[in-house]
Design a protein around this motif. Structure first.
Motif, PDB file in Angstrom:
ATOM      1  N   ALA A  15      17.578  92.762 -17.924  1.00 46.61           N
ATOM      2  CA  ALA A  15      17.845  91.458 -18.534  1.00 46.61           C
ATOM      3  C   ALA A  15      19.075  90.805 -17.913  1.00 46.61           C
ATOM      4  CB  ALA A  15      18.029  91.602 -20.046  1.00 46.61           C
ATOM      5  N   LEU A  16      20.051  91.605 -17.555  1.00 49.11           N
ATOM      6  CA  LEU A  16      21.285  91.079 -16.973  1.00 49.11           C
ATOM      7  C   LEU A  16      21.192  90.848 -15.469  1.00 49.11           C
ATOM      8  CD1 LEU A  16      23.890  93.180 -18.956  1.00 49.11           C
ATOM      9  CD2 LEU A  16      23.300  90.760 -19.264  1.00 49.11           C
ATOM     10  N   SER A  17      20.030  91.098 -14.890  1.00 45.62           N
ATOM     11  CA  SER A  17      19.876  90.927 -13.445  1.00 45.62           C
ATOM     12  C   SER A  17      19.631  89.467 -13.055  1.00 45.62           C
ATOM     13  CB  SER A  17      18.739  91.802 -12.921  1.00 45.62           C
ATOM     14  OG  SER A  17      17.483  91.317 -13.383  1.00 45.62           O
ATOM     15  N   ASP A  18      19.553  88.582 -14.025  1.00 45.29           N
ATOM     16  CA  ASP A  18      19.317  87.167 -13.752  1.00 45.29           C
ATOM     17  C   ASP A  18      20.590  86.369 -14.013  1.00 45.29           C
ATOM     18  OD1 ASP A  18      18.539  84.329 -14.899  1.00 45.29           O
ATOM     19  OD2 ASP A  18      16.920  84.987 -13.567  1.00 45.29           O
ATOM     20  N   PRO A  19      21.020  85.537 -13.060  1.00 45.07           N
ATOM     21  CA  PRO A  19      22.268  84.780 -13.234  1.00 45.07           C
ATOM     22  C   PRO A  19      22.269  83.854 -14.452  1.00 45.07           C
ATOM     23  CG  PRO A  19      21.454  84.575 -10.978  1.00 45.07           C
ATOM     24  CD  PRO A  19      20.409  85.319 -11.754  1.00 45.07           C
ATOM     25  N   THR A  20      21.131  83.250 -14.764  1.00 41.37           N
ATOM     26  CA  THR A  20      21.080  82.362 -15.929  1.00 41.37           C
ATOM     27  C   THR A  20      21.309  83.146 -17.210  1.00 41.37           C
ATOM     28  OG1 THR A  20      19.584  80.843 -14.788  1.00 41.37           O
ATOM     29  CG2 THR A  20      19.658  80.701 -17.203  1.00 41.37           C
ATOM     30  N   ARG A  21      20.730  84.331 -17.306  1.00 37.08           N
ATOM     31  CA  ARG A  21      20.922  85.151 -18.510  1.00 37.08           C
ATOM     32  C   ARG A  21      22.356  85.647 -18.607  1.00 37.08           C
ATOM     33  NH1 ARG A  21      15.327  86.370 -17.381  1.00 37.08           N
ATOM     34  NH2 ARG A  21      15.750  88.277 -16.216  1.00 37.08           N
TER      35      ARG A  21
END
Length: 100
Positions: A15-21
């Motif tokens: 889940a934390l692998s996306d910059p927006t998240r």
């Protein structure tokens, strides 16, 4: 580490692998009491409502945020204990468990 625990932790990192998240989670964590209304998030982060919904679902499914419907809006809150689990994993001392 048990398989269930490692799968749960992997979901957090995924889940934390996306910059927006990451930006969404930081915004929530920095807000007063770690809570923010969904109505403020698109404007604050420069994203659309559908994009917000998509990413908040991923954060919710990973257990990083809770959601509370208040009237017609949803308020999201950071689950600090879940972040602490990830932080604890990353704080493992270098060489811990090394055999050689």
């Amino acid at each position: 580490m048990p398989a269930v625990e490692s799968a749960s932790l992997a979901a957090v990192f995924k889940a934390l692998s996306d910059p927006t998240r990451v930006r969404l989670l930081r915004y929530l964590a920095d807000s007063e009491s770690g809570t923010a209304c969904a109505c403020h998030l698109p404007g604050a982060l420069g994203i659309s409502q559908p994009t917000l919904s998509f990413h908040m679902k991923k954060l919710h499914d990973a257990g990083l945020v809770t959601r509370d419907k208040r009237g017609r809006w949803v308020h999201y809150t950071v689950v600090r204990e879940r972040l602490a689990q990830a932080r604890g994993f990353l704080d493992v001392a270098p060489g811990a468990g090394a055999c050689c």
